[in-house]
Design a protein around this motif. Sequence first.
Motif, PDB file in Angstrom:
ATOM      1  N   ALA A   6      -8.306  30.850-118.862  1.00  0.00           N
ATOM      2  CA  ALA A   6      -8.861  31.858-118.001  1.00  0.00           C
ATOM      3  C   ALA A   6      -8.401  33.459-117.199  1.00  0.00           C
ATOM      4  O   ALA A   6      -7.213  33.415-118.176  1.00  0.00           O
ATOM      5  CB  ALA A   6      -8.982  31.557-116.503  1.00  0.00           C
TER       6      ALA A   6
ATOM      7  N   TRP B   8     -12.856  33.523-114.771  1.00  0.00           N
ATOM      8  CA  TRP B   8     -12.959  32.870-113.772  1.00  0.00           C
ATOM      9  C   TRP B   8     -14.860  31.677-113.892  1.00  0.00           C
ATOM     10  O   TRP B   8     -15.099  30.636-113.928  1.00  0.00           O
ATOM     11  CB  TRP B   8     -12.618  32.269-112.647  1.00  0.00           C
ATOM     12  CG  TRP B   8     -10.709  32.606-112.816  1.00  0.00           C
ATOM     13  CD1 TRP B   8     -10.166  33.377-112.806  1.00  0.00           C
ATOM     14  CD2 TRP B   8     -10.116  30.524-112.539  1.00  0.00           C
ATOM     15  NE1 TRP B   8      -8.666  32.996-112.940  1.00  0.00           N
ATOM     16  CE2 TRP B   8      -8.406  31.486-112.862  1.00  0.00           C
ATOM     17  CE3 TRP B   8     -10.792  29.855-113.141  1.00  0.00           C
ATOM     18  CZ2 TRP B   8      -8.423  29.923-113.711  1.00  0.00           C
ATOM     19  CZ3 TRP B   8      -9.795  28.815-113.320  1.00  0.00           C
ATOM     20  CH2 TRP B   8      -8.737  29.235-113.161  1.00  0.00           C
TER      21      TRP B   8
ATOM     22  N   ASP C 180     -14.610  27.489-116.933  1.00  0.00           N
ATOM     23  CA  ASP C 180     -14.429  25.900-116.644  1.00  0.00           C
ATOM     24  C   ASP C 180     -15.279  25.336-117.790  1.00  0.00           C
ATOM     25  O   ASP C 180     -15.653  24.574-118.380  1.00  0.00           O
ATOM     26  CB  ASP C 180     -14.243  25.509-115.746  1.00  0.00           C
ATOM     27  CG  ASP C 180     -13.401  25.595-114.460  1.00  0.00           C
ATOM     28  OD1 ASP C 180     -12.453  24.733-115.105  1.00  0.00           O
ATOM     29  OD2 ASP C 180     -12.941  26.373-113.855  1.00  0.00           O
ATOM     30  N   ARG C 181     -16.981  26.170-117.663  1.00  0.00           N
ATOM     31  CA  ARG C 181     -17.844  25.245-118.176  1.00  0.00           C
ATOM     32  C   ARG C 181     -18.104  25.789-119.612  1.00  0.00           C
ATOM     33  O   ARG C 181     -17.985  25.104-120.507  1.00  0.00           O
ATOM     34  CB  ARG C 181     -19.276  26.146-118.154  1.00  0.00           C
ATOM     35  CG  ARG C 181     -20.717  26.418-118.552  1.00  0.00           C
ATOM     36  CD  ARG C 181     -21.813  27.428-118.492  1.00  0.00           C
ATOM     37  NE  ARG C 181     -21.548  28.313-118.108  1.00  0.00           N
ATOM     38  CZ  ARG C 181     -21.540  29.255-118.776  1.00  0.00           C
ATOM     39  NH1 ARG C 181     -21.668  28.781-119.900  1.00  0.00           N
ATOM     40  NH2 ARG C 181     -20.740  30.614-118.608  1.00  0.00           N
TER      41      ARG C 181
ATOM     42  N   LYS D 162     -15.691  22.984-120.674  1.00  0.00           N
ATOM     43  CA  LYS D 162     -16.711  21.510-121.326  1.00  0.00           C
ATOM     44  C   LYS D 162     -18.214  21.171-122.084  1.00  0.00           C
ATOM     45  O   LYS D 162     -18.090  20.298-122.496  1.00  0.00           O
ATOM     46  CB  LYS D 162     -17.301  21.796-119.484  1.00  0.00           C
ATOM     47  CG  LYS D 162     -18.470  20.149-118.918  1.00  0.00           C
ATOM     48  CD  LYS D 162     -19.395  19.818-117.747  1.00  0.00           C
ATOM     49  CE  LYS D 162     -19.893  19.138-117.514  1.00  0.00           C
ATOM     50  NZ  LYS D 162     -20.826  18.102-118.277  1.00  0.00           N
TER      51      LYS D 162
ATOM     52  N   ILE E 168      -7.313  26.120-117.461  1.00  0.00           N
ATOM     53  CA  ILE E 168      -8.840  26.280-116.341  1.00  0.00           C
ATOM     54  C   ILE E 168      -8.003  25.681-114.394  1.00  0.00           C
ATOM     55  O   ILE E 168      -6.927  25.941-114.138  1.00  0.00           O
ATOM     56  CB  ILE E 168      -9.918  24.984-116.617  1.00  0.00           C
ATOM     57  CG1 ILE E 168      -9.224  24.206-117.860  1.00  0.00           C
ATOM     58  CG2 ILE E 168     -10.109  26.003-117.938  1.00  0.00           C
ATOM     59  CD1 ILE E 168     -10.351  23.313-118.171  1.00  0.00           C
ATOM     60  N   GLY E 169      -9.136  25.102-114.281  1.00  0.00           N
ATOM     61  CA  GLY E 169      -8.593  25.229-112.684  1.00  0.00           C
ATOM     62  C   GLY E 169      -9.205  23.493-112.541  1.00  0.00           C
ATOM     63  O   GLY E 169      -8.611  23.598-111.299  1.00  0.00           O
ATOM     64  N   ALA E 170      -9.064  22.696-112.938  1.00  0.00           N
ATOM     65  CA  ALA E 170      -8.631  21.642-113.421  1.00  0.00           C
ATOM     66  C   ALA E 170      -8.869  20.710-113.847  1.00  0.00           C
ATOM     67  O   ALA E 170      -9.400  20.884-115.346  1.00  0.00           O
ATOM     68  CB  ALA E 170     -10.326  20.963-112.173  1.00  0.00           C
ATOM     69  N   TYR E 171      -8.477  18.947-113.906  1.00  0.00           N
ATOM     70  CA  TYR E 171      -7.836  18.557-114.925  1.00  0.00           C
ATOM     71  C   TYR E 171      -8.050  17.202-115.491  1.00  0.00           C
ATOM     72  O   TYR E 171      -8.651  16.319-116.019  1.00  0.00           O
ATOM     73  CB  TYR E 171      -7.049  18.417-115.492  1.00  0.00           C
ATOM     74  CG  TYR E 171      -5.564  17.910-114.549  1.00  0.00           C
ATOM     75  CD1 TYR E 171      -5.887  16.307-114.527  1.00  0.00           C
ATOM     76  CD2 TYR E 171      -5.347  18.953-112.959  1.00  0.00           C
ATOM     77  CE1 TYR E 171      -4.876  15.908-113.161  1.00  0.00           C
ATOM     78  CE2 TYR E 171      -4.749  17.469-112.037  1.00  0.00           C
ATOM     79  CZ  TYR E 171      -3.974  16.616-112.296  1.00  0.00           C
ATOM     80  OH  TYR E 171      -4.117  15.675-110.682  1.00  0.00           O
TER      81      TYR E 171
ATOM     82  N   TYR F 292     -10.753  15.211-117.639  1.00  0.00           N
ATOM     83  CA  TYR F 292     -10.583  14.932-118.628  1.00  0.00           C
ATOM     84  C   TYR F 292     -10.022  13.744-119.148  1.00  0.00           C
ATOM     85  O   TYR F 292      -9.909  13.370-119.642  1.00  0.00           O
ATOM     86  CB  TYR F 292     -10.413  16.096-118.967  1.00  0.00           C
ATOM     87  CG  TYR F 292     -11.055  17.113-119.093  1.00  0.00           C
ATOM     88  CD1 TYR F 292     -12.689  17.385-119.670  1.00  0.00           C
ATOM     89  CD2 TYR F 292     -11.150  18.583-118.893  1.00  0.00           C
ATOM     90  CE1 TYR F 292     -13.586  18.270-119.700  1.00  0.00           C
ATOM     91  CE2 TYR F 292     -11.969  19.923-118.731  1.00  0.00           C
ATOM     92  CZ  TYR F 292     -13.277  19.188-119.530  1.00  0.00           C
ATOM     93  OH  TYR F 292     -13.911  20.754-119.261  1.00  0.00           O
TER      94      TYR F 292
ATOM     95  N   ASP G 270      -3.250  26.003-110.794  1.00  0.00           N
ATOM     96  CA  ASP G 270      -4.879  26.057-111.906  1.00  0.00           C
ATOM     97  C   ASP G 270      -3.624  25.642-112.718  1.00  0.00           C
ATOM     98  O   ASP G 270      -2.734  25.196-113.087  1.00  0.00           O
ATOM     99  CB  ASP G 270      -4.913  28.134-112.882  1.00  0.00           C
ATOM    100  CG  ASP G 270      -5.856  28.441-111.450  1.00  0.00           C
ATOM    101  OD1 ASP G 270      -6.091  28.531-110.441  1.00  0.00           O
ATOM    102  OD2 ASP G 270      -5.385  29.621-111.622  1.00  0.00           O
TER     103      ASP G 270
END
Length: 440
Positions: free
Chosen positions: A55, A92, A96-97, A100, A114-117, A120, A321
């Motif tokens: 990011a 940002w 994330d997109r 994905k 990125i912002g979330a794990y 995954y 993050d």
Amino acid sequence: MCPHIERSDSRVGALSVRRRTTGTIAVVSALGMTAVLGGCGGSGSSDVTLRLVAADYGDSSANGSQKYWDTLAEEYESKHPGVKVEVSVYSWNDVDRKVKEMVDAGHAPDMAQIGAYADYAAAGKLYPASELLSIRTQADVLSQLSDAGEWKHTQYGIPFAASTRVLFYNKTLFAKAGITPPTTWDQLAADAKALEGRGVKYPYALPLGPEEAQAETMQWLLSGGSGYTDDVGTYTLDSAQNVETFTWLKDELVGKGLTGPVAPGKLNRADAFAAFADGQVGMLNGHPTLIQQAGKKGVKFGMVPMPGPTGKARASMGVADWMMGFRQNGHAEQIGDFLDFVYARKNVLDFSRRYGLLPVTSSASNAMAASDKPADKALRPFLEQLATSELYPVGKTSWASVSAAVKQNIGQAVAANGSPSGVLSRLQSTATAADSSDVG
């Protein structure tokens, strides 16, 4: 010198085992020297290209994160000729997109920052942190951040950058109103009333608009003594304490005209920050980037811990993050070696100072706390909050949908005809439903 060797005169007799799927072991001898058994080659013994998607933390092309990563990768590659690191940096709004889309297409990167794990991890696509990082690096990462990186009691998310929230106040406006920074809710309301009496546009800016309402909400829930979840991770949005918190906000701030001309449900964080930088806000919750934003406009401001009902809030909101390693390409050893380099004290400090964020390791945090550099001193109020901060429930795959629901609906709780208990009950129903399908 072998590229995997580093000297540490103070760590005599320590033993560090680097866990890798390939079985490579690193040892710290009694003389304090780390060496990879099996030769210097380690991750450089064969040609490997690692791909990282990251990011962008910069606010212009001049300080964009691409430059940071390119410099870091070049330094790493110079010591590991068999490894190439390719970094793609996205805003940002897109990162994330992008990740994905890559994962969905079967082309996962080796690493993503990125912002979330959690999604995954739940899908079995990530390496546990223990299979990547050396024990020394794992031990250096701040425990409260590492704990937030767990899914099903195993850490997959490695914190990369952190921040906390404090209460910013405009010193000039406070002096004109003859008031001091609040330490309780009643004092905050009294200060806001005094500021309103002096014609301040936003005595207390309450951004509950869809941009980042989940952050302002969490800070107030913590301030009231509760939060999004209880100690075992069950959603408690409609707890009695949370209802009391939003009832107080509705009755004592919003209902008395102390939050400004824009309805909280329509006020976004970026607009609130801009108004503070323009000298139109008396108080608001802010993170470290507001220091530079307000400073550029010449605003004289102070920072204090967020008040609670009868004193300092139980906890501050923390945000992290995440860095993660994907299994698909099978480069656990090389990923881990690169990440050990990324998380070295020097590199963590460099990144944190460059972007006004908090270090995620003990070694870098201690160095920043002891520093006399003005920029480091400015971050101390946030750094002091980090040890007791609480993060979003990011280890729950349901959090994304719950966060989205909060963004869209929480502003209604403080509206003129709104019902705090009704809105929080509906959000609790949404959270419960989302959690029932959460495999975590």
